[in-house]
Design a protein around this motif. Structure first.
Motif, PDB file in Angstrom:
ATOM      1  N   GLN A 161       0.826  -1.205   0.000  1.00 44.44           N
ATOM      2  CA  GLN A 161       0.000   0.000   0.000  1.00 44.44           C
ATOM      3  C   GLN A 161       0.859   1.254   0.000  1.00 44.44           C
ATOM      4  OE1 GLN A 161      -2.098  -1.214   3.499  1.00 44.44           O
ATOM      5  NE2 GLN A 161      -3.993  -1.581   2.388  1.00 44.44           N
ATOM      6  N   LEU A 162       1.975   1.207   0.750  1.00 45.94           N
ATOM      7  CA  LEU A 162       2.861   2.364   0.789  1.00 45.94           C
ATOM      8  C   LEU A 162       3.411   2.648  -0.593  1.00 45.94           C
ATOM      9  CD1 LEU A 162       4.879   1.767   4.079  1.00 45.94           C
ATOM     10  CD2 LEU A 162       3.273   3.614   3.639  1.00 45.94           C
ATOM     11  N   HIS A 163       3.781   1.584  -1.305  1.00 43.72           N
ATOM     12  CA  HIS A 163       4.357   1.766  -2.635  1.00 43.72           C
ATOM     13  C   HIS A 163       3.333   2.418  -3.573  1.00 43.72           C
ATOM     14  CE1 HIS A 163       6.865   1.035  -6.112  1.00 43.72           C
ATOM     15  NE2 HIS A 163       5.820   0.484  -6.714  1.00 43.72           N
ATOM     16  N   VAL A 164       2.104   1.916  -3.499  1.00 45.97           N
ATOM     17  CA  VAL A 164       1.050   2.470  -4.351  1.00 45.97           C
ATOM     18  C   VAL A 164       0.763   3.929  -3.993  1.00 45.97           C
ATOM     19  CG1 VAL A 164      -1.377   2.287  -4.962  1.00 45.97           C
ATOM     20  CG2 VAL A 164       0.000   0.225  -4.788  1.00 45.97           C
ATOM     21  N   SER A 165       0.661   4.197  -2.678  1.00 45.94           N
ATOM     22  CA  SER A 165       0.251   5.537  -2.259  1.00 45.94           C
ATOM     23  C   SER A 165       1.296   6.583  -2.594  1.00 45.94           C
ATOM     24  CB  SER A 165      -0.044   5.567  -0.755  1.00 45.94           C
ATOM     25  OG  SER A 165       1.150   5.430  -0.017  1.00 45.94           O
ATOM     26  N   ASN A 166       2.585   6.180  -2.599  1.00 47.99           N
ATOM     27  CA  ASN A 166       3.627   7.143  -2.928  1.00 47.99           C
ATOM     28  C   ASN A 166       3.429   7.709  -4.322  1.00 47.99           C
ATOM     29  OD1 ASN A 166       5.340   7.556  -0.739  1.00 47.99           O
ATOM     30  ND2 ASN A 166       6.268   5.547  -0.987  1.00 47.99           N
ATOM     31  N   ALA A 167       2.894   6.867  -5.214  1.00 44.69           N
ATOM     32  CA  ALA A 167       2.667   7.325  -6.583  1.00 44.69           C
ATOM     33  C   ALA A 167       1.429   8.211  -6.676  1.00 44.69           C
ATOM     34  CB  ALA A 167       2.519   6.115  -7.502  1.00 44.69           C
ATOM     35  N   GLN A 168       0.525   8.099  -5.695  1.00 44.03           N
ATOM     36  CA  GLN A 168      -0.752   8.808  -5.785  1.00 44.03           C
ATOM     37  C   GLN A 168      -0.732  10.156  -5.071  1.00 44.03           C
ATOM     38  OE1 GLN A 168      -2.975   5.560  -4.115  1.00 44.03           O
ATOM     39  NE2 GLN A 168      -3.844   4.985  -6.085  1.00 44.03           N
ATOM     40  N   LEU A 169      -0.110  10.224  -3.899  1.00 40.95           N
ATOM     41  CA  LEU A 169      -0.047  11.488  -3.177  1.00 40.95           C
ATOM     42  C   LEU A 169       1.070  12.351  -3.756  1.00 40.95           C
ATOM     43  CD1 LEU A 169      -0.367  10.270   0.528  1.00 40.95           C
ATOM     44  CD2 LEU A 169      -2.196  10.949  -1.036  1.00 40.95           C
ATOM     45  N   ASN A 170       0.850  13.659  -3.826  1.00 36.77           N
ATOM     46  CA  ASN A 170       1.920  14.535  -4.288  1.00 36.77           C
ATOM     47  C   ASN A 170       1.781  15.923  -3.682  1.00 36.77           C
ATOM     48  OD1 ASN A 170       0.614  16.476  -6.427  1.00 36.77           O
ATOM     49  ND2 ASN A 170      -0.229  14.441  -6.851  1.00 36.77           N
ATOM     50  N   ALA A 171       2.870  16.646  -3.642  1.00 45.55           N
ATOM     51  CA  ALA A 171       2.933  17.928  -2.929  1.00 45.55           C
ATOM     52  C   ALA A 171       2.160  19.035  -3.649  1.00 45.55           C
ATOM     53  CB  ALA A 171       4.388  18.345  -2.741  1.00 45.55           C
ATOM     54  N   THR A 172       1.841  18.843  -4.921  1.00 48.42           N
ATOM     55  CA  THR A 172       1.178  19.902  -5.690  1.00 48.42           C
ATOM     56  C   THR A 172      -0.277  19.566  -6.011  1.00 48.42           C
ATOM     57  OG1 THR A 172       1.992  18.923  -7.758  1.00 48.42           O
ATOM     58  CG2 THR A 172       3.356  20.629  -6.729  1.00 48.42           C
ATOM     59  N   PHE A 173      -0.849  18.655  -5.221  1.00 50.19           N
ATOM     60  CA  PHE A 173      -2.192  18.152  -5.526  1.00 50.19           C
ATOM     61  C   PHE A 173      -3.227  19.274  -5.651  1.00 50.19           C
ATOM     62  CE2 PHE A 173      -6.288  16.152  -4.540  1.00 50.19           C
ATOM     63  CZ  PHE A 173      -6.244  15.036  -5.343  1.00 50.19           C
ATOM     64  N   TYR A 174      -3.110  20.323  -4.811  1.00 49.77           N
ATOM     65  CA  TYR A 174      -4.105  21.404  -4.809  1.00 49.77           C
ATOM     66  C   TYR A 174      -3.595  22.677  -5.489  1.00 49.77           C
ATOM     67  CZ  TYR A 174      -6.381  18.484  -1.261  1.00 49.77           C
ATOM     68  OH  TYR A 174      -6.983  17.438  -0.590  1.00 49.77           O
ATOM     69  N   SER A 175      -2.503  22.586  -6.242  1.00 52.35           N
ATOM     70  CA  SER A 175      -1.888  23.811  -6.781  1.00 52.35           C
ATOM     71  C   SER A 175      -2.821  24.586  -7.706  1.00 52.35           C
ATOM     72  CB  SER A 175      -0.584  23.475  -7.506  1.00 52.35           C
ATOM     73  OG  SER A 175      -0.829  22.555  -8.560  1.00 52.35           O
ATOM     74  N   ASN A 176      -3.734  23.897  -8.366  1.00 45.92           N
ATOM     75  CA  ASN A 176      -4.700  24.587  -9.233  1.00 45.92           C
ATOM     76  C   ASN A 176      -6.051  24.805  -8.563  1.00 45.92           C
ATOM     77  OD1 ASN A 176      -2.923  24.738 -11.469  1.00 45.92           O
ATOM     78  ND2 ASN A 176      -3.377  22.598 -11.990  1.00 45.92           N
ATOM     79  N   THR A 177      -6.457  23.853  -7.701  1.00 48.53           N
ATOM     80  CA  THR A 177      -7.812  23.894  -7.142  1.00 48.53           C
ATOM     81  C   THR A 177      -7.912  24.654  -5.825  1.00 48.53           C
ATOM     82  OG1 THR A 177      -7.391  21.739  -6.133  1.00 48.53           O
ATOM     83  CG2 THR A 177      -8.540  21.752  -8.262  1.00 48.53           C
ATOM     84  N   CYS A 178      -6.806  24.696  -5.054  1.00 50.57           N
ATOM     85  CA  CYS A 178      -6.812  25.412  -3.766  1.00 50.57           C
ATOM     86  C   CYS A 178      -5.375  25.796  -3.411  1.00 50.57           C
ATOM     87  CB  CYS A 178      -7.426  24.534  -2.676  1.00 50.57           C
ATOM     88  SG  CYS A 178      -7.849  25.444  -1.156  1.00 50.57           S
ATOM     89  N   PRO A 179      -4.785  26.701  -4.196  1.00 49.26           N
ATOM     90  CA  PRO A 179      -3.345  26.983  -4.068  1.00 49.26           C
ATOM     91  C   PRO A 179      -2.924  27.567  -2.727  1.00 49.26           C
ATOM     92  CG  PRO A 179      -4.404  28.541  -5.566  1.00 49.26           C
ATOM     93  CD  PRO A 179      -5.407  27.469  -5.285  1.00 49.26           C
ATOM     94  N   ASN A 180      -3.843  28.177  -1.999  1.00 45.51           N
ATOM     95  CA  ASN A 180      -3.484  28.821  -0.736  1.00 45.51           C
ATOM     96  C   ASN A 180      -3.736  27.949   0.493  1.00 45.51           C
ATOM     97  OD1 ASN A 180      -2.754  31.214  -2.063  1.00 45.51           O
ATOM     98  ND2 ASN A 180      -4.884  31.899  -2.086  1.00 45.51           N
ATOM     99  N   VAL A 181      -4.015  26.668   0.278  1.00 47.45           N
ATOM    100  CA  VAL A 181      -4.449  25.840   1.398  1.00 47.45           C
ATOM    101  C   VAL A 181      -3.410  25.798   2.527  1.00 47.45           C
ATOM    102  CG1 VAL A 181      -3.666  23.671   0.311  1.00 47.45           C
ATOM    103  CG2 VAL A 181      -5.443  23.624   2.093  1.00 47.45           C
TER     104      VAL A 181
END
Length: 330
Positions: free
Chosen positions: A21-41
């Motif tokens: 699960q850790l291996h899979v999740s590393n590919a899915q989570l990312n630091a820029t996930f909200y950069s377009n939808t909520c940049p000031n979060v």
């Protein structure tokens, strides 16, 4: 910081499943996930916590503890935030959380502020992860790029919270097994324990060390005698069980490496703290020594271990939901 004796087969199975699960999740989570939808979060989260710290110096430690207690029960899915309802038994009422987990009101304030800026976008699970980072960096500790993209669970696991969260009076071997079960190693265990460099603990969590350790009728022999006398003043034998002692008596509101120096002089508050250094032959001793002598090494390891913990079995994609109110499912 959801108590345990895993059968070894279960530990092994959980470890390998966790690794997948850790291996899979590393590919899915990312630091820029909200950069377009909520940049000031991130800024929104930090601003609310900064305000909360002005009236409550404990809040940073309380918020990181929520993230920790969330992730150790079925992964980082904000299940700890759900209130009881007709069908759901809240993790808030599990033994490690009841009358001790706090900061829920600040999480609600963050959620409201985030919803006002970008409604329906940011999960409560991601808010907990961001709040943990802000709590540390605002208290003098390291900052890191929080990986994002978690979704919120639609259920809670009170029974899991009772068995999976490391307890302050457990042996090092039990706690190590709990970390292993979620894919975290010894370095993660020592680094994350360093979060006890700020915050408070209630007398009930360590008073047995002061008066009747392991039913001996005597104090814990690994406890510094001067420190013991100080703690007995805070927690007299028949005094309040909820009186508070600083987890780090030297710099109680600052995130630094003094926690590890305290362990070296037998001044760790909780049994689970002191055992990192006082368990004969333990692999944790050399890590404590490293972190005590090198704050930068601790900060780097802590940041990485927080990322590792945040990767435990997140709900992503179409799993879970984005709660509009962190206290209840949509």
């Amino acid at each position: 910081m959801k108590t345990l004796s895993f059968p070894s087969l279960f530990v092994l199975t959980s470890f390998f499943l966790g690794a997948i699960q850790l291996h899979v999740s590393n590919a899915q989570l990312n630091a820029t996930f909200y950069s377009n939808t909520c940049p000031n979060v991130s800024a929104i989260v930090q601003n609310v916590i900064q305000q909360a710290l002005q009236s409550d110096p404990r809040i940073g430690a309380s918020l990181i503890r929520l993230h920790f207690h969330d992730c150790f029960v079925d992964g980082c899915d904000a299940s700890i935030l759900l209130d009881n309802n007709g069908t759901l038994r809240s993790e808030k009422d599990a033994a490690p959380n009841t009358n001790s987990a706090r900061g829920f009101d600040v999480v609600d304030k963050i959620k409201t502020a985030v919803e006002n800026s970008c409604p329906g976008i940011v999960s409560c699970a991601d808010i907990l992860a961001l709040a943990a980072e802000s709590s540390v960096s605002l208290s003098g500790g390291p900052s890191w790029n929080v990986l994002l993209g978690r979704r919120d669970s639609k259920t809670a696991n009170q029974a899991g919270a009772n068995t999976s969260i490391p307890a302050p009076f457990e042996s090092l071997s039990n706690i190590t097994a709990k970390f292993t079960a979620v894919g975290l190693n010894i370095n993660d265990l020592v680094a994350l324990s360093g979060a006890h460099t700020f915050g408070r603990a209630q007398c009930r969590l360590f008073s047995s060390r002061l008066y009747n350790f392991s039913g001996s009728g005597n104090p814990d022999p690994s406890l510094n005698t001067t420190y013991l006398a100080t703690l007995r003043q805070i927690c007299p034998q028949n005094g309040s069980t909820t009186a508070l002692a600083n987890l780090d008596f030297t710099t109680p509101n600052t995130f630094d490496n003094n926690y590890f120096s305290n362990l070296q002089t037998n001044q760790g508050l909780l049994q689970s703290d002191q055992e990192l250094f006082s368990t004969p032959g333990a692999a944790t001793i050399s890590i404590v020594n490293t972190f005590s002598s090198n704050q930068n090494a601790f900060f780097q390891s802590f940041a990485q271990s927080m990322i590792n913990m945040g990767n435990i079995s997140p709900l992503t994609g179409t799993n879970g939901e984005i709660r509009s109110d962190c206290k209840k499912v949509n």
